[in-house]
Design an enzyme around this catalytic site. Structure first.
Site, PDB file in Angstrom:
ATOM      1  N   PRO A  88       0.730  -1.358  -0.151  1.00  0.00           N
ATOM      2  CA  PRO A  88       0.026   0.087   0.179  1.00  0.00           C
ATOM      3  C   PRO A  88       0.858   1.357  -0.020  1.00  0.00           C
ATOM      4  CG  PRO A  88       0.070  -1.018   1.997  1.00  0.00           C
ATOM      5  CD  PRO A  88       0.766  -1.914   1.314  1.00  0.00           C
ATOM      6  N   ASP A  89       0.351   2.266  -0.575  1.00  0.00           N
ATOM      7  CA  ASP A  89       0.929   3.531  -0.600  1.00  0.00           C
ATOM      8  C   ASP A  89       1.033   4.133   0.754  1.00  0.00           C
ATOM      9  OD1 ASP A  89       1.855   6.142  -1.102  1.00  0.00           O
ATOM     10  OD2 ASP A  89       0.728   6.741  -2.509  1.00  0.00           O
ATOM     11  N   PHE A  90       2.223   4.235   1.458  1.00  0.00           N
ATOM     12  CA  PHE A  90       2.334   4.891   2.763  1.00  0.00           C
ATOM     13  C   PHE A  90       1.863   6.278   3.107  1.00  0.00           C
ATOM     14  CE2 PHE A  90       5.821   2.095   1.950  1.00  0.00           C
ATOM     15  CZ  PHE A  90       5.757   1.015   2.984  1.00  0.00           C
ATOM     16  N   ARG A  91       1.573   7.039   1.997  1.00  0.00           N
ATOM     17  CA  ARG A  91       1.070   8.336   2.158  1.00  0.00           C
ATOM     18  C   ARG A  91      -0.506   8.529   2.184  1.00  0.00           C
ATOM     19  NH1 ARG A  91       4.004  11.117  -2.470  1.00  0.00           N
ATOM     20  NH2 ARG A  91       3.472   9.356  -3.666  1.00  0.00           N
ATOM     21  N   ASN A 162      12.466   2.598  -2.404  1.00  0.00           N
ATOM     22  CA  ASN A 162      11.372   1.833  -1.627  1.00  0.00           C
ATOM     23  C   ASN A 162      12.198   0.992  -0.647  1.00  0.00           C
ATOM     24  OD1 ASN A 162       9.364   2.637  -3.546  1.00  0.00           O
ATOM     25  ND2 ASN A 162       9.693   0.776  -4.963  1.00  0.00           N
ATOM     26  N   ASP A 164      10.905  -1.889   0.596  1.00  0.00           N
ATOM     27  CA  ASP A 164      10.338  -3.388   0.732  1.00  0.00           C
ATOM     28  C   ASP A 164      11.127  -4.407   0.366  1.00  0.00           C
ATOM     29  OD1 ASP A 164      10.419  -3.323  -2.123  1.00  0.00           O
ATOM     30  OD2 ASP A 164       8.479  -2.044  -2.386  1.00  0.00           O
ATOM     31  N   HIS A 181      16.219   4.907   0.626  1.00  0.00           N
ATOM     32  CA  HIS A 181      15.624   5.064   1.991  1.00  0.00           C
ATOM     33  C   HIS A 181      15.910   4.043   2.867  1.00  0.00           C
ATOM     34  CE1 HIS A 181      13.214   8.488  -0.085  1.00  0.00           C
ATOM     35  NE2 HIS A 181      14.240   8.697  -0.080  1.00  0.00           N
TER      36      HIS A 181
END
Ligand SMILES: [Zn+2]
Length: 436
Positions: A88-91, A162, A164, A181
């Site tokens: 899912p998009d974290f934002r 990402n 992930d 990141h």
């Protein structure tokens, strides 16, 4: 979280001050030269760099790759390459991800990744980490396409925003990867900075515990996975590689990022002026100003729609579709599909094992808590028997003590541990008896 603003990495104070300084001077000089060239180019004072693409579309890029002139491709990726994996998009606050965190009363959703908040309350982050734990998700065709580029000896480096770790799950070697990141691969104690492995964190996360340092004197301090939080600098590796990598790059492939997050977004301007750039994304963004003065102030951008565009290609769509089409045009489609199929089957197997492990860890935790209770009661029993014991020679008292102890303690023990305890005492008394 996959996309966020970060400061440039800060070099560590003690570590080789001199080379860092020389490097930055060299960089400044090169940057000045780059800007001058760009200025001349846009004012028409310099010849347009060699046009390396026959046509400014995917076919042009594919022909360029096929020609063999391009051997140092850099891929840059954002959250868009992982959305089809189900990450899912974290934002976005409506993903359901944040709903689970509501009980923590976060001041705002991003607080989960705020280093200041984490110090005070790490619990929401670790809960989220469990849901997003690497191993739960499968790499997408796009991830395998990047891996395929590496297999073909064409990938110079992959830069990802990402966390992930789907790139490495797809088999991309660490050497080819820059996780701008950070990632869950390693972790460090916030205080003594002792390094911990992904396995260490995994065990805690799946047992629903906060990972804590095990260094004597540092116990209780939190161990944080090495993902870059808001308010933290980018990994050292990013700063070390970015300069030379982009200078050498002969094709830049940018996928699934809206190019708004610095310093990641500005990387696209770090290539040489002749280097072709292809952008695969749902939306066309990243176009730069055409006015030379604005360019100097804000940096260049894509020139998709400019008359003087000679190297920028935009392909609109999902990253998977873009990569599958590109693989087809390159003659790699079947190879790519086969990799996706076999690797996904492998991951399914591993996921089953991980699920089973998570369950056993949780029951272990419960058992441990039960045992704790048993130990306490056993200590009480031992103390009682020691107190009740009159002064006598140890050799004599040892045998009857173990004999009398076993049935006594079995009263407080669960049936399984009691049978273990009773079976032990006869054998131990046997050896004692043999000796004497
Ligand atoms: Zn520590």
């Amino acid at each position: 979280m996959a996309e966020k603003s970060e400061k440039e990495p800060v070099p560590e104070e003690e570590e080789a001050k001199k080379p860092v300084k020389e490097e930055s001077e060299k960089e400044v000089a090169e940057r000045r030269e780059w800007l001058m060239d760009m200025m001349k180019l846009s004012l028409g004072f310099a010849p347009t760099p060699e046009k390396l693409l026959d046509t400014l579309d995917m076919d042009g890029v594919v022909n360029y790759i096929k020609s063999g002139k391009c051997k140092k491709i850099i891929t840059m990726a954002g959250a868009g390459i992982s959305t089809s994996a189900g990450i899912p998009d974290f934002r976005s606050p409506n993903t359901g991800l944040y709903d689970n965190l509501q009980k923590y009363n976060l001041p705002h959703p991003q607080a989960v990744f705020d280093i200041g908040y984490f110090w005070k309350n790490p619990e929401p982050f670790f809960l989220l980490a469990k849901e997003l734990w690497p191993g739960v998700f499968k790499p997408t065709p796009c991830h395998y396409f990047i891996k395929l580029l590496a297999d073909k000896g064409l990938l110079h480096r992959h830069y990802t925003q990402n966390i992930d770790t789907l790139e490495s799950r797809a088999g991309l070697e660490a050497d080819k990867l820059v996780e701008a990141h950070g990632s869950f691969r390693t972790a460090h104690c916030l205080i003594c900075e002792k390094e911990y492995s992904q396995d260490f964190i995994e065990e805690k996360v799946f047992a629903g515990e906060i990972p804590r340092c095990n260094e004597p004197g540092c116990e209780d301090n939190i161990v944080k996975p090495d993902i870059v939080f808001f308010g933290e600098s980018l990994p050292k590796r990013f700063g070390e590689l970015v300069h030379d990598d982009f200078k050498e790059c002969d094709l830049l492939l940018i996928m699934g990022t809206s190019l708004v997050v610095q310093p990641f977004a500005s990387l696209m301007n770090r290539t040489q002026h002749h280097c072709p750039r292809m952008y695969i994304n749902l939306e066309k963004t990243g176009s730069g100003p055409s006015n030379p003065i604005s360019m100097l102030m804000f940096g260049g951008g894509f020139k998709f729609d400019d008359e003087d565009n000679y190297r920028d290609v935009f392909w609109q769509g999902t990253c998977d579709d873009g990569c599958l089409l590109m693989a087809e045009k390159l003659g790699w489609k079947e190879e790519l599909q086969e990799i996706v199929k076999t690797d996904h089957a492998k991951i399914d197997e591993n996921a089953k094992a991980l699920k089973a492990r998570s369950k056993s860890l949780e029951s272990d935790k419960e058992e441990k808590q039960e045992e704790k209770g048993e130990v306490v009661s056993k200590v009480v029993e031992t103390k009682k028997s020691t107190l009740g014991k009159s002064e006598s020679d140890t050799e004599k008292s040892n045998i009857p003590k173990s004999k009398t102890n076993a049935p006594k303690s079995s009263v407080t023990k669960s049936s399984s541990t009691a049978s273990r305890a009773t079976s032990k005492s006869p054998s131990s008394s046997k050896t004692k008896l043999k000796k004497s």
